[in-house]
Design an enzyme around this catalytic site. Structure first.
Site, PDB file in Angstrom:
ATOM      1  N   GLU A  23     -15.526  85.343 -48.241  1.00  0.00           N
ATOM      2  CA  GLU A  23     -16.695  84.815 -48.951  1.00  0.00           C
ATOM      3  C   GLU A  23     -17.791  85.875 -49.031  1.00  0.00           C
ATOM      4  O   GLU A  23     -17.774  86.873 -48.309  1.00  0.00           O
ATOM      5  CB  GLU A  23     -17.233  83.573 -48.244  1.00  0.00           C
ATOM      6  CG  GLU A  23     -17.758  83.850 -46.838  1.00  0.00           C
ATOM      7  CD  GLU A  23     -18.845  82.873 -46.420  1.00  0.00           C
ATOM      8  OE1 GLU A  23     -19.887  82.869 -47.081  1.00  0.00           O
ATOM      9  OE2 GLU A  23     -18.641  82.152 -45.433  1.00  0.00           O
ATOM     10  N   LYS A  84     -26.901  81.589 -54.097  1.00  0.00           N
ATOM     11  CA  LYS A  84     -25.797  80.963 -53.383  1.00  0.00           C
ATOM     12  C   LYS A  84     -25.119  79.986 -54.332  1.00  0.00           C
ATOM     13  O   LYS A  84     -25.758  79.079 -54.861  1.00  0.00           O
ATOM     14  CB  LYS A  84     -26.343  80.250 -52.153  1.00  0.00           C
ATOM     15  CG  LYS A  84     -25.317  79.690 -51.218  1.00  0.00           C
ATOM     16  CD  LYS A  84     -26.017  79.122 -49.986  1.00  0.00           C
ATOM     17  CE  LYS A  84     -25.034  78.510 -49.012  1.00  0.00           C
ATOM     18  NZ  LYS A  84     -25.738  77.953 -47.818  1.00  0.00           N
ATOM     19  N   VAL A 104     -18.065  78.721 -49.028  1.00  0.00           N
ATOM     20  CA  VAL A 104     -16.681  78.418 -48.666  1.00  0.00           C
ATOM     21  C   VAL A 104     -15.994  77.655 -49.796  1.00  0.00           C
ATOM     22  O   VAL A 104     -14.852  77.954 -50.171  1.00  0.00           O
ATOM     23  CB  VAL A 104     -16.627  77.606 -47.356  1.00  0.00           C
ATOM     24  CG1 VAL A 104     -15.226  77.045 -47.114  1.00  0.00           C
ATOM     25  CG2 VAL A 104     -17.058  78.473 -46.177  1.00  0.00           C
ATOM     26  N   ASP A 136     -26.226  63.780 -46.832  1.00  0.00           N
ATOM     27  CA  ASP A 136     -26.108  65.236 -46.936  1.00  0.00           C
ATOM     28  C   ASP A 136     -24.796  65.705 -46.314  1.00  0.00           C
ATOM     29  O   ASP A 136     -24.616  65.663 -45.102  1.00  0.00           O
ATOM     30  CB  ASP A 136     -27.309  65.887 -46.221  1.00  0.00           C
ATOM     31  CG  ASP A 136     -27.407  67.374 -46.523  1.00  0.00           C
ATOM     32  OD1 ASP A 136     -26.552  67.893 -47.266  1.00  0.00           O
ATOM     33  OD2 ASP A 136     -28.350  68.021 -46.014  1.00  0.00           O
ATOM     34  N   SER A 138     -21.643  68.808 -46.914  1.00  0.00           N
ATOM     35  CA  SER A 138     -21.269  70.035 -47.613  1.00  0.00           C
ATOM     36  C   SER A 138     -20.126  69.799 -48.588  1.00  0.00           C
ATOM     37  O   SER A 138     -19.176  69.056 -48.305  1.00  0.00           O
ATOM     38  CB  SER A 138     -20.855  71.102 -46.590  1.00  0.00           C
ATOM     39  OG  SER A 138     -20.312  72.236 -47.246  1.00  0.00           O
ATOM     40  N   ALA A 139     -20.204  70.471 -49.725  1.00  0.00           N
ATOM     41  CA  ALA A 139     -19.116  70.423 -50.710  1.00  0.00           C
ATOM     42  C   ALA A 139     -17.867  71.130 -50.207  1.00  0.00           C
ATOM     43  O   ALA A 139     -16.787  70.981 -50.806  1.00  0.00           O
ATOM     44  CB  ALA A 139     -19.575  71.062 -52.018  1.00  0.00           C
ATOM     45  N   ASP A 140     -17.989  71.893 -49.112  1.00  0.00           N
ATOM     46  CA  ASP A 140     -16.813  72.544 -48.528  1.00  0.00           C
ATOM     47  C   ASP A 140     -15.728  71.509 -48.238  1.00  0.00           C
ATOM     48  O   ASP A 140     -14.540  71.756 -48.452  1.00  0.00           O
ATOM     49  CB  ASP A 140     -17.168  73.257 -47.218  1.00  0.00           C
ATOM     50  CG  ASP A 140     -18.121  74.418 -47.403  1.00  0.00           C
ATOM     51  OD1 ASP A 140     -18.413  74.778 -48.559  1.00  0.00           O
ATOM     52  OD2 ASP A 140     -18.564  74.972 -46.376  1.00  0.00           O
ATOM     53  N   LYS A 157     -20.524  74.848 -38.101  1.00  0.00           N
ATOM     54  CA  LYS A 157     -21.750  75.277 -37.433  1.00  0.00           C
ATOM     55  C   LYS A 157     -22.240  74.176 -36.495  1.00  0.00           C
ATOM     56  O   LYS A 157     -22.267  73.004 -36.856  1.00  0.00           O
ATOM     57  CB  LYS A 157     -22.811  75.638 -38.470  1.00  0.00           C
ATOM     58  CG  LYS A 157     -22.401  76.819 -39.337  1.00  0.00           C
ATOM     59  CD  LYS A 157     -23.419  77.125 -40.406  1.00  0.00           C
ATOM     60  CE  LYS A 157     -22.997  78.334 -41.229  1.00  0.00           C
ATOM     61  NZ  LYS A 157     -21.807  78.075 -42.068  1.00  0.00           N
TER      62      LYS A 157
END
Length: 300
Positions: A23, A84, A104, A136, A138-140, A157
């Site tokens: 990435e 980003k 990612v 909320d 992540s789209a990961d 994380k």
């Protein structure tokens, strides 16, 4: 829209040699200048040392690049116009001919389009604390549920809601493998406090899982969790105290949504006097080496 694949990467893919995607968000947004350019090259060297070809992925001048030459790598590291970019942003950024560092999710998507099977990163995105109210996430996670790429990481994380993230991965049919560990890593920490269902002890085992899933037409990606080495791990007491302080500071400052992660990472960097950044770099290098070994095993 065509991908621009670096000649070295294209040759490796054509001949069936191992390739590892990397990435670019860590270069543009995760590391301070001028160290980010040096570390980016060192991570690529870590992949090479493992016998694979590195393919750092980014969007430069509106073109999705699979493998970056020195000028493109320098643009990602030094140009203030670099944003980003996740999967939902790719089409808009390409149409506007902008510069973007891939998350990612976006890296996985573009790697899959190029035919790359293995991807090394630092830590995954996940479900944020308080997501019950904010939604909320992540789209990961959703991208990996539909993208058959094997992602080597140090877990998610530790600033995220680890338990909720593992639940979502289960719901999304994304398998989580612990590399030589029965515990799910927490990025700065080798153990997040949660277990993994499956353990693998060598790259060939991971490659066997990849081949079996391909034969069974399982469309989701595979997460390989590689915990940070004991000598590189952040002191747990320091980690926990900084996390509590960082969450309180974010709340007081009114930081919300996608701004929470960069805020907390910067808070960790300042509060630990740069130690957290050292851990970040160490674990990414380790993941790059392991990803190369997995790519070599898969190619064999």
């Amino acid at each position: 829209m065509h991908l621009q694949i670096h000649p070295e990467v294209a040759d490796a893919l054509e001949s069936g040699r191992p390739v590892v995607a990397l990435e670019s968000t860590i270069i543009s947004h995760g590391l301070p200048r001028p160290d980010n350019l040096r570390v980016a090259r060192e991570i690529e060297d870590s992949v090479r040392s493992g016998g694979a070809v590195p393919a750092t992925i980014a969007v430069v001048d509106g073109i999705p690049r699979i493998g970056l030459d020195d000028d493109a790598l320098r643009t990602v590291a030094e140009d203030d116009s670099v944003v980003k970019v996740s999967v939902r942003d790719l089409g808009t950024l390409v149409a506007k001919r902008g510069n973007g560092a891939t998350t990612v999710a976006a890296t996985s998507h573009l790697a899959h389009l190029a035919g790359i099977l293995v991807f090394a990163t630092g830590g995954l995105g996940g479900v944020h604390r308080g997501a019950r109210d904010t939604w909320d996430e992540s789209a990961d996670l959703t991208t990996l549920s539909t993208t058959p790429v094997t992602v080597v990481c140090a877990g998610v994380k530790s600033i995220l809601d680890v338990a909720a993230t593992l639940e979502r991965l289960e719901t999304l049919n994304v398998p989580v493998l612990g590399y030589r560990t029965d515990r799910f890593p927490g990025f700065y920490l080798a153990d997040s406090g949660f277990a993994v269902d499956w353990r693998v002890d060598d790259p060939a085992e991971v490659a066997a899982v990849m081949h079996a899933r391909s034969a069974l037409e399982c469309d989701a990606g595979v997460i390989v969790c590689n915990p940070v080495a004991p000598e590189d791990e952040l002191d747990r007491t320091l980690h926990d105290s900084v996390l509590v302080a960082g969450l309180a500071a974010a709340d007081q400052a009114g930081v919300r949504g996608k701004d929470v992660t960069p805020f907390l990472l910067e808070f960790f960097h300042t509060a630990t006097k740069g130690r957290s950044l050292e851990v970040n770099v160490a674990l990414v290098r380790s993941n790059a080496v392991l990803a190369a070994a997995i790519a070599v095993a898969a190619a064999a």
